[in-house]
Design an enzyme around this catalytic site. Structure first.
Site, short mmCIF file in Angstrom:
data_model
loop_
_atom_site.label_atom_id
_atom_site.label_comp_id
_atom_site.label_asym_id
_atom_site.label_seq_id
_atom_site.Cartn_x
_atom_site.Cartn_y
_atom_site.Cartn_z
N HIS A 88 0.84 -1.19 0.03
CA HIS A 88 0.18 0.00 -0.12
C HIS A 88 0.99 1.23 -0.09
O HIS A 88 1.88 1.28 0.27
CB HIS A 88 -1.06 0.12 1.24
CG HIS A 88 -0.14 0.27 2.48
ND1 HIS A 88 0.40 -0.63 2.99
CD2 HIS A 88 -0.20 1.31 3.44
CE1 HIS A 88 1.13 -0.31 4.21
NE2 HIS A 88 0.87 0.82 4.20
N ASP A 90 0.47 5.11 1.87
CA ASP A 90 -0.23 5.62 3.04
C ASP A 90 -1.35 6.53 2.59
O ASP A 90 -0.93 7.64 2.04
CB ASP A 90 0.80 6.15 4.20
CG ASP A 90 1.62 5.32 4.75
OD1 ASP A 90 1.09 4.15 4.87
OD2 ASP A 90 2.83 5.79 5.32
N HIS A 237 4.73 0.24 0.04
CA HIS A 237 5.53 -0.61 1.02
C HIS A 237 4.76 -1.65 1.84
O HIS A 237 3.30 -1.72 1.51
CB HIS A 237 6.12 0.20 2.20
CG HIS A 237 5.22 1.21 2.79
ND1 HIS A 237 4.05 2.19 2.50
CD2 HIS A 237 4.67 0.91 4.07
CE1 HIS A 237 3.77 2.71 3.34
NE2 HIS A 237 3.48 1.88 4.56
N ARG A 252 4.98 6.97 13.30
CA ARG A 252 4.98 7.56 12.00
C ARG A 252 4.44 8.99 12.07
O ARG A 252 3.51 9.18 12.38
CB ARG A 252 4.43 6.77 10.90
CG ARG A 252 4.79 7.06 9.50
CD ARG A 252 3.83 6.24 8.57
NE ARG A 252 2.36 6.67 8.54
CZ ARG A 252 1.44 6.12 8.52
NH1 ARG A 252 1.47 4.85 8.17
NH2 ARG A 252 0.05 6.56 8.36
#
Length: 265
Positions: A88, A90, A237, A252
């Site tokens: 995917h 983000d 990722h 994150r």
């Protein structure tokens, strides 16, 4: 794709160092910084080198606790679904998808594992045959955050909302203008303007293309106190959950997009 940066303390960046990191980021799309000791505010300050920070919709729209500019990651033996187990990018469901993500892992699994795979969407577009490139050119797809929520067993309650947006299947990177393939299994619901069965078949072909073209991948092996910065437009990722029942902890920050993605002309 990918480079390690040594001899830099991200909590003590000068403007000259920040400019050098930005240039390296443009060149390599993914940067790995090891042996960092960052507070949350220092982590956020590093993210702001690249733009304003994105507030995570789970905290803005769904009332999840904590700082909305920090996405917390804590995978333990009690976790049912780990973050990022499918390929995917983000928050592609946002009308303006995020430009970059900076993940800081402070605790790695005791038994090893927990690597993150990255896929170069420039190279994966180039790896498609010219007839498929031509077929995809001009198509758009619907990205809906509710699909990602369902993977974690979450459904919206009455009065709640979550981002959803139309994105080009083949887009131009807002900063560099380079061509990228922009569909992903976590958020993309359907390709617009074609039959449901055709959309499903085409998306499945693209997902298998993304995961199987390993020459377009790189793999980051985490160590405690490692920060990885990646281009959220150019790379997808996949977080490998191969460390049960051990624990992985981090956070994150996500940098807001430069502007809406434009279809390849």
């Amino acid at each position: 794709m990918g480079a390690e940066v040594h001899d830099v303390d991200l909590s003590q960046l000068t403007s000259d160092m920040a400019a050098q990191i930005q240039q390296a980021f443009d060149d390599h799309l993914l940067l790995v910084f090891r042996d960092q000791q960052l507070t949350r505010e220092q982590h956020k300050a590093f993210g702001r080198v690249f733009g304003e920070l994105q507030q995570h919709p789970a905290k803005v729209h769904l009332g999840f606790p904590g700082d909305p500019e920090i996405f917390d990651i804590r995978i333990t033996r009690d976790t049912k679904v780990a973050n990022g187990e499918v390929w995917h990018t983000d928050l592609s469901c946002e009308p303006i998808p995020p430009y970059a993500s900076a993940l800081y892992i402070t605790q790695t699994p005791e038994g090893g594992g927990g690597d993150t795979l990255f896929a170069n969407m420039h190279a994966l577009y180039d790896a498609l045959s010219p007839p498929i490139q031509q077929l995809l050119k001009g198509l758009s797809a619907w990205h809906d955050g509710r699909q990602d929520l369902r993977a974690y067993g979450l459904e919206l309650r009455e009065g709640q909302s979550y981002p959803a947006a139309e994105q080009p299947v083949i887009a131009q990177h807002p900063r560099t203008g380079r061509t990228i393939l922009f569909v992903n299994e976590a958020f993309t619901v359907r390709i617009n303007g074609i039959a449901v069965a055709e959309s499903r078949a085409l998306l499945q072909m693209l997902y298998r293309h993304i995961e199987s073209q390993t020459r377009c991948h790189c793999r980051v092996q985490w160590q405690p106190n490692t920060l990885v910065l990646w281009d959220n437009h150019a790379l997808h990722h996949h977080a490998v959950w191969d460390y049960y029942p051990h624990t992985r902890v981090g956070e994150r920050v996500t940098v807001q997009g430069i502007g809406p993605l434009q279809a390849l002309r």
